[in-house]
Design an enzyme around this catalytic site. Structure first.
Site, short mmCIF file in Angstrom:
data_model
loop_
_atom_site.label_atom_id
_atom_site.label_comp_id
_atom_site.label_asym_id
_atom_site.label_seq_id
_atom_site.Cartn_x
_atom_site.Cartn_y
_atom_site.Cartn_z
N ASP A 14 0.87 -1.19 0.00
CA ASP A 14 0.00 0.00 0.00
C ASP A 14 0.90 1.23 0.00
O ASP A 14 1.73 1.41 0.89
CB ASP A 14 -0.90 -0.01 1.25
CG ASP A 14 -1.97 1.07 1.19
OD1 ASP A 14 -3.14 0.76 1.42
OD2 ASP A 14 -1.63 2.24 0.91
N ASP A 63 -3.60 2.36 -5.39
CA ASP A 63 -2.29 2.33 -4.68
C ASP A 63 -2.11 1.09 -3.83
O ASP A 63 -1.31 1.09 -2.91
CB ASP A 63 -2.13 3.60 -3.85
CG ASP A 63 -2.74 3.50 -2.46
OD1 ASP A 63 -3.78 2.82 -2.33
OD2 ASP A 63 -2.17 4.08 -1.53
N GLU A 64 -2.82 0.02 -4.14
CA GLU A 64 -2.85 -1.12 -3.24
C GLU A 64 -2.91 -2.43 -4.03
O GLU A 64 -3.68 -2.53 -4.98
CB GLU A 64 -4.14 -0.98 -2.42
CG GLU A 64 -4.19 -1.64 -1.12
CD GLU A 64 -5.60 -1.51 -0.56
OE1 GLU A 64 -6.01 -2.44 0.12
OE2 GLU A 64 -6.30 -0.52 -0.82
N1 DCP Z 1 -8.27 8.78 -1.59
C1 DCP Z 1 -9.30 9.68 -1.86
N2 DCP Z 1 -10.33 9.85 -0.97
C2 DCP Z 1 -10.35 9.14 0.19
C3 DCP Z 1 -9.33 8.22 0.49
C4 DCP Z 1 -8.28 8.06 -0.44
O1 DCP Z 1 -9.27 10.33 -2.91
N3 DCP Z 1 -11.35 9.33 1.05
C5 DCP Z 1 -7.17 8.64 -2.57
C6 DCP Z 1 -5.99 9.49 -2.16
C7 DCP Z 1 -4.99 8.52 -1.63
C8 DCP Z 1 -5.30 7.26 -2.41
O2 DCP Z 1 -6.71 7.30 -2.65
O3 DCP Z 1 -3.67 8.98 -1.82
C9 DCP Z 1 -4.95 5.99 -1.69
O4 DCP Z 1 -5.74 5.82 -0.52
P1 DCP Z 1 -5.16 5.31 0.84
O5 DCP Z 1 -6.30 5.02 1.72
O6 DCP Z 1 -4.16 4.22 0.60
O7 DCP Z 1 -4.44 6.58 1.45
P2 DCP Z 1 -2.99 7.15 1.21
O8 DCP Z 1 -2.19 6.31 0.29
O9 DCP Z 1 -3.11 8.57 0.81
O10 DCP Z 1 -2.37 7.13 2.66
P3 DCP Z 1 -1.77 5.89 3.47
O11 DCP Z 1 -0.31 6.20 3.63
O12 DCP Z 1 -2.50 5.91 4.76
O13 DCP Z 1 -2.01 4.65 2.67
MG MG Z 2 -2.07 4.23 0.53
#
Ligand code: DCP
Ligand code: MG
Length: 450
Positions: free
Chosen positions: A22, A133-134
């Site tokens: 992730d 991203d996962e």
């Molecule tokens: N995303 C979004 N709206 C949300 C949650 C996420 O647009 N409510 C988008 C932005 C993030 C991406 O999806 O960058 C990936 O989601 P993640 O939940 O994996 O969050 P992040 O990668 O940003 O943070 P983490 O380091 O906690 O994985």
């Molecule tokens: Mg993420």
């Protein structure tokens, strides 16, 4: 170690090695890639946000911005109260308690995600992509749970470190990786030490790893379920693992049993590969609508080259080449041409796309797109190709074209944006892992395009 497994635990295959990857604050990491000045700074990426405005919602925040209480899904106006916007015109660095704000640029993030996927596919035989991203990787055949003599670490840990470092080296964005004998534990593990985490849960350690964690950590337990479980006195994964499964089933249905299993570290789901894409496309908007022929042709050429290159990387041949032309105010026109057989031919993508564009030579255009579809893959036999498209005939505009395959060329005319968008989905019904509503919320979908 396996002696720690409770008697009666269902016999999932403990030799499996599953990685869950992730990316860390993914959109923010992408922004940092193209603007290194943002490294280590509080950074907020806003959906529906425009520079200097206050509307929109937080898509993600860098870990530095999270320190201020900024989090995903928050209104930008709230984020701005917690973390004021930095005045980027100022030359000095005096704005210590302010952050950078950027609008979402999904097209760019998809490109980066694509490059990450390439690394992942290179590292594992089976990759299940679950969101932008996962992904889960089954690497059982590539490494093992054995430890090296004189070291307590497993070979699997070294392998996972290698995956993480390759993503960093080849793409330049940070990832967290969880390693475990099953998917749900790997997912919890990747989240356990973010950012830049690497958490390995060996077979036999699964239950002791999960037990002290808050029940929300169990994959599938959201805030509502956590509250309901709390009412039953279930606060941790260990409490859930020790609960009466019949009671859980009475209260939560089949899901109750599933969560109970996950809390005990029992999850025998196979990592199944993500379906093949049904089409590949790329689109790009002009800053201002233009009727200039050269500008339009140049953009189509670039898009065609990009799409053809991606198809080649994926080992895909295509039988249909199409363009999308968005004219003001928001009229979406799509044109496609079917060939009599599959090709892998970038020059042909360009020439067909330019030819289809010619119809719009005099029009003002806001946005252009190029798509290849009716894909077939090198390893697939011709026989399976027909079943492929036939399985969802109503979904794509090429559903019609495929019935006209005898003709050497068929030009399709559709004006429905949804058809174009739907057609870019994978042939995959089960990408349910990324949580309710996420892909509908304007997030990038797992498919190749927005
Ligand atoms: N995303 C979004 N709206 C949300 C949650 C996420 O647009 N409510 C988008 C932005 C993030 C991406 O999806 O960058 C990936 O989601 P993640 O939940 O994996 O969050 P992040 O990668 O940003 O943070 P983490 O380091 O906690 O994985
Ligand atoms: Mg993420």
């Amino acid at each position: 170690m396996s002696g720690e497994t409770l008697p009666g635990t269902p016999g999932a295959d403990e030799r499996r090695i599953v990685l869950h990857v992730d990316m860390d604050c993914f959109y923010a990491s992408c922004e940092r890639l193209r603007d290194p000045e943002l490294a280590d700074e509080p950074l907020v990426v806003g959906m529906g946000y425009d520079a200097d405005e206050t509307h929109g919602a937080v898509a993600t925040a860098s870990y530095e911005a999270r320190e201020f209480g900024v989090e995903s899904a928050q209104p930008i106006s709230t984020a701005l109260e917690l973390l004021p916007r930095r005045d980027e015109e100022r030359l000095d660095d005096g704005d210590a308690d302010a952050g950078y704000y950027r609008p979402v640029d999904l097209e760019f993030y998809e490109e980066i995600a694509d490059r990450v996927r390439e690394v992942l596919h290179d590292c594992a035989d089976v990759v299940r992509e679950v969101s932008i991203d996962e992904a889960y990787l089954d690497v059982t055949g590539r490494t093992s749970w054995q430890t090296v003599d004189g070291d307590s670490r497993t070979l699997a840990e070294g392998f996972a470190r290698h995956v993480r470092e390759r993503i960093d080296r080849e793409v330049g964005v940070p990832a967290s990786v969880g390693v475990a004998p099953n998917m749900s534990t790997a997912k919890v593990a990747s989240d356990h030490d973010k950012p830049d985490g690497l958490v390995v849960v060996e077979p036999g350690e699964v239950q002791q790893f999960l037990a002290p964690l808050p029940v929300e950590s169990v994959h599938g337990v959201g805030p509502v379920t956590a509250r309901e479980l709390g009412e039953l006195g279930i606060e941790t994964a260990g409490d859930l693992a020790a609960a009466d499964p019949t009671e859980l089933r009475n209260r939560f249905g089949e899901r109750g049993r599933e969560l109970y299993d996950r809390a005990r570290g029992y999850d025998d789901r196979e990592v199944t590969p993500t379906g093949r894409p049904k089409s590949l496309s790329r689109e790009s908007a002009f800053v201002e609508a233009t009727d200039e022929t050269d500008a339009k042709r140049e953009k189509v050429r670039a898009l065609a080259a990009d799409v053809a290159e991606r198809a080649r990387r994926r080992g895909a041949m295509y039988r249909t080449i199409g363009v999308k032309v968005v004219t003001p105010p928001f009229d979406v026109n799509t044109r496609a041409r079917s060939l009599s057989g599959p090709v892998d031919d970038p020059d042909l993508v360009e020439s067909v796309a330019l030819d289809l564009l010619a119809e719009f030579a005099d029009d003002e255009v806001r946005k252009l797109g190029v798509r290849v579809s009716k894909l077939s893959f090198a390893a697939e036999e011709q026989a399976s190709l027909d079943g492929w498209e036939g399985s969802k005939p109503a979904q794509t505009s090429e559903g019609n074209a495929s019935r006209s395959d005898d003709a050497a060329e068929v030009t399709e005319t559709t004006g429905d944006l949804r058809q174009w968008l739907d057609a870019d989905e994978h042939d995959d019904a089960a990408a349910a892992d990324s949580g309710p509503g996420r892909q509908r919320n304007g997030q990038a979908s797992l498919g190749e395009f927005e």
